[in-house]
Design a protein around this motif. Structure first.
Motif, PDB file in Angstrom:
ATOM      1  N   SER A 382      28.392 -12.368  19.181  1.00  7.62           N
ATOM      2  CA  SER A 382      29.444 -13.165  18.535  1.00  7.62           C
ATOM      3  C   SER A 382      30.360 -13.890  19.512  1.00  7.62           C
ATOM      4  CB  SER A 382      30.278 -12.276  17.614  1.00  7.62           C
ATOM      5  OG  SER A 382      30.908 -11.281  18.398  1.00  7.62           O
ATOM      6  N   ARG A 383      30.281 -13.547  20.806  1.00 12.70           N
ATOM      7  CA  ARG A 383      31.093 -14.280  21.788  1.00 12.70           C
ATOM      8  C   ARG A 383      30.528 -15.661  22.073  1.00 12.70           C
ATOM      9  NH1 ARG A 383      35.998 -11.863  23.546  1.00 12.70           N
ATOM     10  NH2 ARG A 383      35.814  -9.992  22.300  1.00 12.70           N
ATOM     11  N   LEU A 384      29.228 -15.830  21.857  1.00 11.67           N
ATOM     12  CA  LEU A 384      28.613 -17.128  22.153  1.00 11.67           C
ATOM     13  C   LEU A 384      29.259 -18.209  21.305  1.00 11.67           C
ATOM     14  CD1 LEU A 384      24.817 -16.197  22.331  1.00 11.67           C
ATOM     15  CD2 LEU A 384      26.226 -17.083  24.209  1.00 11.67           C
ATOM     16  N   ARG A 385      29.560 -19.359  21.936  1.00  7.97           N
ATOM     17  CA  ARG A 385      30.149 -20.443  21.155  1.00  7.97           C
ATOM     18  C   ARG A 385      29.438 -21.779  21.372  1.00  7.97           C
ATOM     19  NH1 ARG A 385      33.805 -23.886  23.227  1.00  7.97           N
ATOM     20  NH2 ARG A 385      34.135 -23.761  25.459  1.00  7.97           N
ATOM     21  N   LEU A 386      28.514 -21.817  22.351  1.00 10.56           N
ATOM     22  CA  LEU A 386      27.788 -23.060  22.613  1.00 10.56           C
ATOM     23  C   LEU A 386      26.448 -22.731  23.249  1.00 10.56           C
ATOM     24  CD1 LEU A 386      27.844 -26.207  22.810  1.00 10.56           C
ATOM     25  CD2 LEU A 386      28.922 -25.958  25.026  1.00 10.56           C
ATOM     26  N   LEU A 387      25.388 -23.428  22.826  1.00  9.52           N
ATOM     27  CA  LEU A 387      24.054 -23.199  23.381  1.00  9.52           C
ATOM     28  C   LEU A 387      23.511 -24.491  23.966  1.00  9.52           C
ATOM     29  CD1 LEU A 387      22.486 -21.225  20.374  1.00  9.52           C
ATOM     30  CD2 LEU A 387      23.587 -20.266  22.427  1.00  9.52           C
ATOM     31  N   GLY A 388      22.745 -24.359  25.047  1.00  9.33           N
ATOM     32  CA  GLY A 388      22.140 -25.544  25.659  1.00  9.33           C
ATOM     33  C   GLY A 388      20.656 -25.341  25.875  1.00  9.33           C
ATOM     34  N   SER A 389      19.935 -26.464  25.968  1.00  8.52           N
ATOM     35  CA  SER A 389      18.495 -26.438  26.209  1.00  8.52           C
ATOM     36  C   SER A 389      18.160 -27.505  27.237  1.00  8.52           C
ATOM     37  CB  SER A 389      17.775 -26.719  24.890  1.00  8.52           C
ATOM     38  OG  SER A 389      16.405 -26.968  25.110  1.00  8.52           O
ATOM     39  N   VAL A 390      17.201 -27.213  28.110  1.00 10.41           N
ATOM     40  CA  VAL A 390      16.824 -28.178  29.146  1.00 10.41           C
ATOM     41  C   VAL A 390      15.430 -27.922  29.680  1.00 10.41           C
ATOM     42  CG1 VAL A 390      17.765 -26.783  31.044  1.00 10.41           C
ATOM     43  CG2 VAL A 390      17.472 -29.246  31.368  1.00 10.41           C
ATOM     44  N   GLY A 391      14.776 -28.983  30.141  1.00 11.73           N
ATOM     45  CA  GLY A 391      13.547 -28.825  30.901  1.00 11.73           C
ATOM     46  C   GLY A 391      12.337 -29.476  30.271  1.00 11.73           C
ATOM     47  N   GLU A 392      12.335 -29.551  28.942  1.00 13.37           N
ATOM     48  CA  GLU A 392      11.194 -30.128  28.246  1.00 13.37           C
ATOM     49  C   GLU A 392      11.652 -30.399  26.815  1.00 13.37           C
ATOM     50  OE1 GLU A 392       8.265 -27.050  27.248  1.00 13.37           O
ATOM     51  OE2 GLU A 392       9.648 -25.649  28.176  1.00 13.37           O
ATOM     52  N   PRO A 393      10.863 -31.143  26.079  1.00 14.99           N
ATOM     53  CA  PRO A 393      11.252 -31.372  24.686  1.00 14.99           C
ATOM     54  C   PRO A 393      11.322 -30.041  23.940  1.00 14.99           C
ATOM     55  CG  PRO A 393       9.478 -32.866  25.348  1.00 14.99           C
ATOM     56  CD  PRO A 393       9.624 -31.854  26.442  1.00 14.99           C
ATOM     57  N   ILE A 394      12.340 -29.886  23.111  1.00 12.89           N
ATOM     58  CA  ILE A 394      12.426 -28.661  22.310  1.00 12.89           C
ATOM     59  C   ILE A 394      11.941 -29.009  20.905  1.00 12.89           C
ATOM     60  CG2 ILE A 394      14.940 -29.016  21.917  1.00 12.89           C
ATOM     61  CD1 ILE A 394      15.122 -25.908  21.653  1.00 12.89           C
ATOM     62  N   ASN A 395      10.977 -28.239  20.417  1.00 15.17           N
ATOM     63  CA  ASN A 395      10.452 -28.526  19.086  1.00 15.17           C
ATOM     64  C   ASN A 395      11.473 -28.084  18.043  1.00 15.17           C
ATOM     65  OD1 ASN A 395       9.503 -26.130  20.469  1.00 15.17           O
ATOM     66  ND2 ASN A 395       8.630 -25.505  18.508  1.00 15.17           N
ATOM     67  N   PRO A 396      11.584 -28.828  16.930  1.00  8.14           N
ATOM     68  CA  PRO A 396      12.596 -28.527  15.914  1.00  8.14           C
ATOM     69  C   PRO A 396      12.582 -27.067  15.452  1.00  8.14           C
ATOM     70  CG  PRO A 396      11.608 -30.647  15.457  1.00  8.14           C
ATOM     71  CD  PRO A 396      10.850 -30.067  16.613  1.00  8.14           C
ATOM     72  N   GLU A 397      11.396 -26.468  15.403  1.00 12.79           N
ATOM     73  CA  GLU A 397      11.307 -25.081  14.954  1.00 12.79           C
ATOM     74  C   GLU A 397      12.037 -24.134  15.928  1.00 12.79           C
ATOM     75  OE1 GLU A 397       7.353 -23.667  15.005  1.00 12.79           O
ATOM     76  OE2 GLU A 397       7.861 -21.830  13.909  1.00 12.79           O
ATOM     77  N   ALA A 398      11.826 -24.364  17.211  1.00 14.36           N
ATOM     78  CA  ALA A 398      12.495 -23.533  18.218  1.00 14.36           C
ATOM     79  C   ALA A 398      14.005 -23.796  18.205  1.00 14.36           C
ATOM     80  CB  ALA A 398      11.917 -23.814  19.603  1.00 14.36           C
ATOM     81  N   TRP A 399      14.363 -25.049  18.014  1.00 15.18           N
ATOM     82  CA  TRP A 399      15.778 -25.439  17.932  1.00 15.18           C
ATOM     83  C   TRP A 399      16.451 -24.675  16.795  1.00 15.18           C
ATOM     84  CZ3 TRP A 399      19.787 -27.544  15.204  1.00 15.18           C
ATOM     85  CH2 TRP A 399      20.722 -28.369  15.860  1.00 15.18           C
ATOM     86  N   MET A 400      15.823 -24.642  15.613  1.00 14.79           N
ATOM     87  CA  MET A 400      16.387 -23.978  14.441  1.00 14.79           C
ATOM     88  C   MET A 400      16.474 -22.465  14.652  1.00 14.79           C
ATOM     89  SD  MET A 400      17.340 -26.274  12.334  1.00 14.79           S
ATOM     90  CE  MET A 400      17.765 -25.184  10.975  1.00 14.79           C
ATOM     91  N   TRP A 401      15.462 -21.925  15.311  1.00 17.39           N
ATOM     92  CA  TRP A 401      15.478 -20.479  15.581  1.00 17.39           C
ATOM     93  C   TRP A 401      16.640 -20.126  16.524  1.00 17.39           C
ATOM     94  CZ3 TRP A 401      15.391 -17.141  19.645  1.00 17.39           C
ATOM     95  CH2 TRP A 401      15.124 -15.789  19.348  1.00 17.39           C
ATOM     96  N   TYR A 402      16.795 -20.955  17.549  1.00 14.27           N
ATOM     97  CA  TYR A 402      17.860 -20.771  18.551  1.00 14.27           C
ATOM     98  C   TYR A 402      19.216 -20.809  17.839  1.00 14.27           C
ATOM     99  CZ  TYR A 402      19.671 -21.786  23.393  1.00 14.27           C
ATOM    100  OH  TYR A 402      20.266 -21.766  24.635  1.00 14.27           O
ATOM    101  N   ARG A 403      19.367 -21.791  16.962  1.00 15.33           N
ATOM    102  CA  ARG A 403      20.621 -21.962  16.242  1.00 15.33           C
ATOM    103  C   ARG A 403      20.924 -20.737  15.374  1.00 15.33           C
ATOM    104  NH1 ARG A 403      24.412 -25.334  13.700  1.00 15.33           N
ATOM    105  NH2 ARG A 403      24.665 -24.570  11.585  1.00 15.33           N
ATOM    106  N   GLU A 404      19.901 -20.268  14.667  1.00 17.86           N
ATOM    107  CA  GLU A 404      20.128 -19.175  13.730  1.00 17.86           C
ATOM    108  C   GLU A 404      20.234 -17.812  14.418  1.00 17.86           C
ATOM    109  OE1 GLU A 404      17.249 -19.039  10.580  1.00 17.86           O
ATOM    110  OE2 GLU A 404      17.865 -17.003   9.989  1.00 17.86           O
TER     111      GLU A 404
END
Ligand code: WT7
Length: 654
Positions: A382-404
């Motif tokens: 619950s301390r996390l307040r911002l997430l980042g991704s880098v290095g290659e295209p992120i597929n929408p499915e992985a993006w949604m999983w990361y978010r949730e």
């Protein structure tokens, strides 16, 4: 590419920033307006946030494709990352929260880091390292890696960090290319419980590196002779880091550097076999990384910022060391693998250290997805307040999983596009402003200008094309070490008569909102688990094996790594082909370059598909590796070759 385009076009989800996040965000809509109104003024204002010894007289001298930023200005990068904070209110704040893979921990305050860097800088000076000399750093992810980089910066030496997973041969190539004088390494590092014998690898590399005068060895793991990581110390050449540090004075007068003096060289793969030494300078690079760290990651004093990248890659340089430290941030640093000892190691670290900003790679996110939701669920994130991704295209499915599952549907995600060459993030959302779409890096940051062009240089409003950076910016590479012609040729020759347009080598799509969707490399460069590998590099390694006559390497999609390497190999003696030789060749490449270049598939073939002029048709090899319908085969010298290759590939018997 068309298939990808279609799927991306159907992405309808939008995630606007929450009003609470927006209310406290570092960057606001005014930031874009400011940059649009006067780009140079915008960058000059960002540069002015650093500490300079002498102010610059000119913001930009642009003689396409060569740029100079903040000329006349002088500064020191280590002063900006350390002294500024060690003198003031941040003196006792943690600069680094470090955790070793076996579980050892260190907390280093700004004052302590300042002191350690001063000592290390004096130690390097005592070994004869002078302004402009090159120092190679081949270390595990331990605080000494950051200390060594900053110590070089303090005395004006140019560091060249070589990823600890690279082979002895890759290390010696990099040392020789820039005639490195001193190597800083360690006896060993840890990865997935295994001991990586860095000093042994170094000794092997140093058999062919005449420029090396001294080797400094950090003791990570006191060993004994006979031990796999035991470091033999060569009298006169090799020195223990801790001994040198004991004798070195704390206070070290920083070298006053010109804005355009080289801060570091970092090697990256290109379309030929030889890695390119990307050159970054002091004033512009520091301006770019300091500004983007604050804008993109919305950095605040109370944050704990964790960029999981290794210091051997540009992400580690810019967002583990220079960017966060220039902002006086507290950085998490972890040595090892995400699944050691258990698959929840990252989440355990996030919980225990109260990480607030996490910056990692799609390849890791896809692995977490596969391991299962239960691992993050075990921890309080619950301390996390911002997430980042880098290095290659992120597929929408992985993006949604990361978010949730990591972000609790609460944290904004910044998908940041940039490269070793750009030094800092170029295309990314700004949290608090941008409405994000899963899979899109959105738009160019303030102060940047990106466009989508066809191969003739015509602008593409909506649709697919080639990404171009159309205006110079401070953190941009200045040249390739020792090869300025290659710099011009590789990056500024895509559109004839337009030496002002930078070509990053990526294809992209732009939607009707003007958002970019990066599709990946369009040249002969692969992106394996977020790391660039030239197909030529792997081919050159393969043909060095005595059994190999010819080799062609292509990328194929991979569930976790994004891309994996498939190699088509012709043997000198066809009767030698066997599963054992296939394994031997995989191992051979891993030994030559490093484990990240190990081919997933090797297919033996009597012939390779070639045009009548003798060019290998990689396009067809890619179709075969992906199991797709073959594209146009009319230009083939011998159409039978592909048919038989395809049959062999399908039963993988070779
Ligand atoms: C290449 C640069 C930037 C640090 C890590 C890699 C790809 C990078 C993204 C992204 C899609 C991306 C590009 C680029 N890439 N970030 N957010 N979305 N692709 O640095 O080794 O210099 O590789 O990585 O293809 O050209 P690098």
């Amino acid at each position: 590419m068309t298939e990808q385009l279609d799927t991306l076009l159907n992405e309808a989800r939008r995630f606007p920033p929450s009003p609470e996040f927006a209310a406290r965000a570092q960057a606001t809509a005014a930031t874009y307006a400011e940059a649009r109104a006067d780009r140079l003024r915008f960058w000059a204002d960002r540069a002015a946030e650093l500490e300079w010894s002498t102010p610059w007289h000119t913001v930009l001298e642009w003689d396409p494709p060569h740029a100079k930023w903040f000329t006349g200005g002088t500064l020191n990068a280590s002063v900006n990352c350390l002294d500024r904070h060690a003198r003031g209110a941040k003196r006792n704040q943690a600069a680094l929260l470090w955790e070793g893979e076996p579980g050892d921990r260190r907390v280093i305050t700004y004052w302590e880091l300042f002191r350690e860097v001063g000592r290390a800088a004096n130690a390097l000076r005592a070994l004869g390292v002078q302004r402009g000399d090159r120092v190679a750093i081949y270390l595990p992810m331990i605080p000494e890696a950051a200390i060594a980089m900053l110590a070089c910066a303090r005395i004006g030496a140019i560091h060249s960090v070589v990823f600890g997973g690279f082979s002895p041969e890759s290390l010696s190539d990099r040392i020789n290319d820039s005639k490195v004088k001193v190597l800083i390494t360690a006896d060993a590092g840890y990865r997935r419980g295994q001991v990586i014998p860095l000093k042994r690898n170094s000794d092997k590399a140093l058999e062919t590196t005449p420029s090396i005068e001294h080797v400094v060895v950090v003791q990570r793991r006191p060993g004994s002779s006979g031990d796999e990581a035991f470091a033999e110390m060569r009298e006169g050449r090799d020195h223990w880091w801790h001994r040198l540090m004991q004798d070195a004075p704390l206070s070290c007068e920083p070298e006053t550097m010109d804005a355009e003096d080289v801060l570091f060289i970092l090697y990256t793969s290109g379309t030929t076999g030889k890695p390119k030494g990307i050159v970054h300078t002091t004033g512009g690079y520091l301006t770019g990384v300091a500004a983007t760290t604050r804008m993109v990651f919305d950095l605040k004093d109370e944050d704990v910022f964790w960029c999981t990248a290794d210091i051997g890659w540009v992400t580690g340089h810019s967002y583990l060391v220079y960017g966060p430290l220039a902002n006086g941030a507290t950085c998490m640093m972890y040595e090892g693998a995400p699944d050691w000892p258990e698959k929840d190691r990252f989440w355990d670290i996030c919980e225990r250290h109260g990480v607030t900003i996490l910056y990692t790679a799609p390849t890791a996110i896809r692995a977490f997805m596969k391991w299962g939701d239960e691992y993050p669920a075990k921890h309080d994130l619950s301390r996390l307040r911002l997430l980042g991704s880098v290095g290659e295209p992120i597929n929408p499915e992985a993006w949604m999983w990361y978010r949730e599952h990591i972000g609790g549907n609460r944290c904004p995600i910044v998908d940041t596009w940039w490269q070793t060459e750009t030094g800092a993030i170029v295309i990314s959302p700004l949290p608090g402003i941008t409405s994000t779409k899963p899979g899109s890096a959105t738009k160019a940051l303030p102060g940047h200008s990106a466009d989508l062009l066809d191969s003739l240089g015509k602008r593409i409003d909506v649709g697919g094309g080639l990404l171009a950076l159309t205006k110079p910016f401070p953190s941009m590479l200045r040249t390739i070490w020792g090869d300025d012609a290659r710099y011009v040729e590789t990056y500024f020759s895509k559109w004839p008569g337009r030496p002002d347009l930078y070509f990053p080598g990526d294809g992209a799509k732009r939607d009707s909102d003007g958002y970019f969707w990066i599709l990946g490399r369009v040249d002969d460069v692969l992106n394996v688990a977020g790391h660039r590998i030239g197909t030529m590099e792997v081919e050159s390694a393969l043909v060095e094996h005595p059994a190999v006559a010819e080799a062609a390497v292509v990328g194929k999609s991979h569930e976790l790594k994004g891309q994996a390497i498939a190699a088509f190999v012709t043997l000198r003696d066809k009767s030698k082909q066997s599963p054992a030789l296939r394994d031997e060749l995989k191992e051979f490449v891993a030994k030559k370059i490093g484990a990240l270049a190990r081919p997933d598939d090797i297919l033996f073939s009597a012939d390779l598909p070639k045009t009548r002029s003798g060019k290998i048709m990689r396009r067809l090899l890619r179709d075969i590796a992906e199991g797709r319908a073959l594209g146009d085969v009319t230009t083939l010298a011998d159409p039978n070759v592909v048919a038989s290759l395809r049959d062999q590939y399908e039963d993988k018997e070779g």
